[in-house]
Design an enzyme around this catalytic site. Structure first.
Site, PDB file in Angstrom:
ATOM      1  N   THR A  18      40.192 -12.622   5.618  1.00 28.91           N
ATOM      2  CA  THR A  18      40.491 -13.651   6.615  1.00 28.91           C
ATOM      3  C   THR A  18      40.484 -15.041   5.991  1.00 28.91           C
ATOM      4  OG1 THR A  18      38.180 -13.903   7.291  1.00 28.91           O
ATOM      5  CG2 THR A  18      39.481 -12.245   8.458  1.00 28.91           C
ATOM      6  N   ASP A  19      41.131 -15.967   6.704  1.00 26.45           N
ATOM      7  CA  ASP A  19      41.161 -17.350   6.245  1.00 26.45           C
ATOM      8  C   ASP A  19      40.087 -18.155   6.978  1.00 26.45           C
ATOM      9  OD1 ASP A  19      42.159 -17.834   8.817  1.00 26.45           O
ATOM     10  OD2 ASP A  19      44.224 -18.092   8.129  1.00 26.45           O
ATOM     11  N   ALA A  20      40.111 -19.458   6.837  1.00 27.23           N
ATOM     12  CA  ALA A  20      39.092 -20.317   7.445  1.00 27.23           C
ATOM     13  C   ALA A  20      39.125 -20.262   8.972  1.00 27.23           C
ATOM     14  CB  ALA A  20      39.281 -21.758   6.974  1.00 27.23           C
ATOM     15  N   VAL A  23      41.399 -15.540  10.803  1.00 23.41           N
ATOM     16  CA  VAL A  23      42.606 -14.738  10.967  1.00 23.41           C
ATOM     17  C   VAL A  23      42.940 -14.088   9.626  1.00 23.41           C
ATOM     18  CG1 VAL A  23      45.096 -14.893  11.440  1.00 23.41           C
ATOM     19  CG2 VAL A  23      43.473 -16.213  12.819  1.00 23.41           C
TER      20      VAL A  23
END
Length: 141
Positions: A18-20, A23
């Site tokens: 996931t990203d920040a 997601v």
């Protein structure tokens, strides 16, 4: 996707994917596609390791991903993989990524990878007849 043999792979989104924003990062989907492709080949009795031991590689020549909805950390996903087309030296796989199961789940992404068969010197090569038959049979429905 057209009818034919499908392989289903269950994936649980890991935090590192996931990203920040929490997601799944867009670059993760092609990695998941490789999981589905490997599972489908294994289901056909053609594990990648065996195909490579016979002197053939299925080199990636094209990739497309269509993102529809976000996957998030700890989601349980189903990756559906199918053979879309087979020719003597090329093949195409199609993918669907679902939250939950395709029967009642949310379609998150679709994709396609195109491959060219090569020999160990990376020259285009015709796949062996038994491999072609298995892949062509998987694409029919």
């Amino acid at each position: 996707m057209t009818a034919g043999l499908e392989s289903r792979s269950t994936l649980r989104v890991r935090y590192a994917e996931t990203d920040a924003m929490g997601v799944v990062h867009h670059a993760t989907y092609p990695v998941w596609f490789e999981v589905g492709r490997s599972d489908l080949m294994r289901d056909l009795g053609l594990p990648y390791a065996e195909v490579e031991a016979r002197g053939y590689y299925l080199m990636l020549s094209g990739l497309n991903v269509e993102y529809r909805r976000a996957a998030r950390y700890d989601d349980l996903l189903t990756l559906v993989t199918r053979v879309a087309s087979v020719r003597s030296r090329t093949l195409t796989f199609r993918y669907e990524v679902w939250r939950g199961l395709p029967e009642g789940g949310d379609l998150l992404a679709t994709g396609e990878t195109r491959h060219i068969a090569t020999d160990r010197s990376y020259r285009p090569a015709r796949l062996p007849e038994d491999v072609l038959r298995a892949l062509q049979g998987a694409g029919q429905g």
